[in-house]
Design a protein around this motif. Structure first.
Motif, PDB file in Angstrom:
ATOM      1  N   PRO A   2      36.157  45.790  41.393  1.00 32.09           N
ATOM      2  CA  PRO A   2      36.769  46.277  39.930  1.00 32.09           C
ATOM      3  C   PRO A   2      38.071  46.475  39.973  1.00 32.09           C
ATOM      4  O   PRO A   2      38.705  46.858  41.169  1.00 32.09           O
ATOM      5  N   LEU A  15      38.702  47.392  31.652  1.00 34.23           N
ATOM      6  CA  LEU A  15      39.003  47.342  33.108  1.00 34.23           C
ATOM      7  C   LEU A  15      38.566  46.198  33.618  1.00 34.23           C
ATOM      8  O   LEU A  15      37.346  46.032  34.161  1.00 34.23           O
ATOM      9  N   GLN A  16      39.259  44.918  33.410  1.00 35.68           N
ATOM     10  CA  GLN A  16      38.976  43.946  34.184  1.00 35.68           C
ATOM     11  C   GLN A  16      38.843  43.643  35.575  1.00 35.68           C
ATOM     12  O   GLN A  16      39.671  44.286  35.996  1.00 35.68           O
ATOM     13  N   PRO A  17      37.737  42.985  35.893  1.00 34.39           N
ATOM     14  CA  PRO A  17      37.928  42.909  37.554  1.00 34.39           C
ATOM     15  C   PRO A  17      38.754  41.938  38.206  1.00 34.39           C
ATOM     16  O   PRO A  17      39.352  41.165  37.415  1.00 34.39           O
ATOM     17  N   VAL A  58      40.949  49.386  38.337  1.00 29.88           N
ATOM     18  CA  VAL A  58      41.261  50.409  37.569  1.00 29.88           C
ATOM     19  C   VAL A  58      42.460  50.573  37.634  1.00 29.88           C
ATOM     20  O   VAL A  58      43.035  51.129  38.984  1.00 29.88           O
TER      21      VAL A  58
END
Length: 338
Positions: free
Chosen positions: A216, A203-205, A218
């Motif tokens: 963040p 879950l890359q920012p 999601v």
């Protein structure tokens, strides 16, 4: 149609499994998932950081009072968590209540990246009634000087530590980002894991250019996310007799069918159930049933792994051939747009 399957030594009524996610945060939520037709429910993950924080808090309380009067020291408990108000206690309670409320296996989930006392919590999850444990090793090395072999070794050590504490089966949820994904997968199985869940999605920012901040990220998965785990399921299927679960990219019954053809024992989804509701599981299974009838298959075993890589095949050559063929097709399809 026969939709039963075996996963981690557990007999499941269907190959569709509700993966770890927000829908399993209450007993009613777990009950709703189980009623939808899934073969098992994976609880949302309890994180290593949450357990460490609570352990440190309890240790601090003990240390703050341990010198109050010497005669009381013999009454200090050997285990300092979980207290009645802790997140760990809430999770254990939810596992215990949910396992009793449904008639399909409940799989608890621990998310961590390092060795430590948090692995001991696995035994308490077993005692609470979990039929199996999903160990989500979400290791994102921040040290750019950390070598790959150390990261891989840590995965094996975590699996060994947890296996020493439980007798229930464990599945390990892996990332695909290793220099040799297949070798790491087989090493984890050799270390004692009863199965693999492929793959964890990073879950890359992202970056907000107005607030100048890192935010963040999601996002629910999309069908294209299923191609990578499907490729590795097909590659590993005939290299092990242990369980293989595919997660990510499941949106339609077609995705479920593709994953089973590649060799998955079970197909996991959360995104599709979040988008469409828990009852959507019946639509996915109905589509699978209809396809099996149309193709003349009476049992999942009749076609599972039909498109997996053969045990004696040159996997590297096959992957390379697929890559070259894809590029050639791209040139034919898009070359005229230049």
């Amino acid at each position: 149609m026969m939709l039963t399957t075996n996963y981690l030594g557990l007999e499941l009524t269907s190959p569709l499994v509700a993966s770890a996610g927000p829908l399993s945060q209450t007993v009613d939520g777990v009950r709703s998932l189980a009623a939808s037709g899934v073969g098992a429910v994976v609880m949302y993950s309890l994180f290593e950081e949450q357990l460490r924080t609570e352990v440190n808090r309890e240790i601090a309380l003990v240390e703050a009072h341990e010198e109050s009067y010497a005669e009381a020291t013999s009454y200090f408990p050997e285990t300092v968590f979980p207290s009645d108000q802790s997140m760990a206690h809430e999770y254990l309670t939810l596992v215990e209540q949910s396992a009793k409320a449904i008639d399909v296996p409940l799989i608890a989930s621990l998310n961590g990246a390092d060795l430590g006392g948090w692995t001991e919590f696995a035994g308490q999850l077993q005692d609470a009634g979990a039929a199996a444990l999903e160990l989500n090793i979400y290791a994102v090395p921040g040290d750019v000087h950390l070598d790959g072999r150390t990261v891989e070794k840590r995965h094996v050590e975590i699996v060994q530590a947890v296996k020493e504490r439980v007798s229930i089966p464990i599945a390990v949820k892996l990332s695909p980002y290793f220099s040799s994904t297949g070798q790491v997968a087989l090493s984890v199985l050799e270390a004692g894991a009863d199965g693999l869940v492929l793959f964890n999605r990073w879950l890359q920012p992202d970056i907000d250019i107005e607030t100048l901040a890192v935010v963040p990220g999601v996002e629910l998965s999309h069908p294209s996310d299923g191609k990578l785990p499907r490729t590795w399921i097909a590659t590993l299927r005939n290299q092990t007799t242990k369980s293989l679960a595919l997660t990510s990219g499941v949106e339609t019954a077609d995705d479920v069918i593709k994953d089973l053809l590649a060799g998955a024992d079970v197909v996991m989804t959360t995104s599709a159930l979040v988008r469409h509701g828990t009852d959507y599981a019946t639509i996915l299974l109905g589509g699978l049933d209809e396809w099996m009838e149309r193709k003349g298959f009476s049992d999942i075993a009749d076609f599972r792994g039909m498109l997996a890589v053969g045990s004696d095949a040159d996997g590297t050559a096959l992957q390379r051939a697929g890559y070259v063929a894809a590029l050639e097709r791209a040139k034919t399809t898009y070359g005229s747009l230049a």
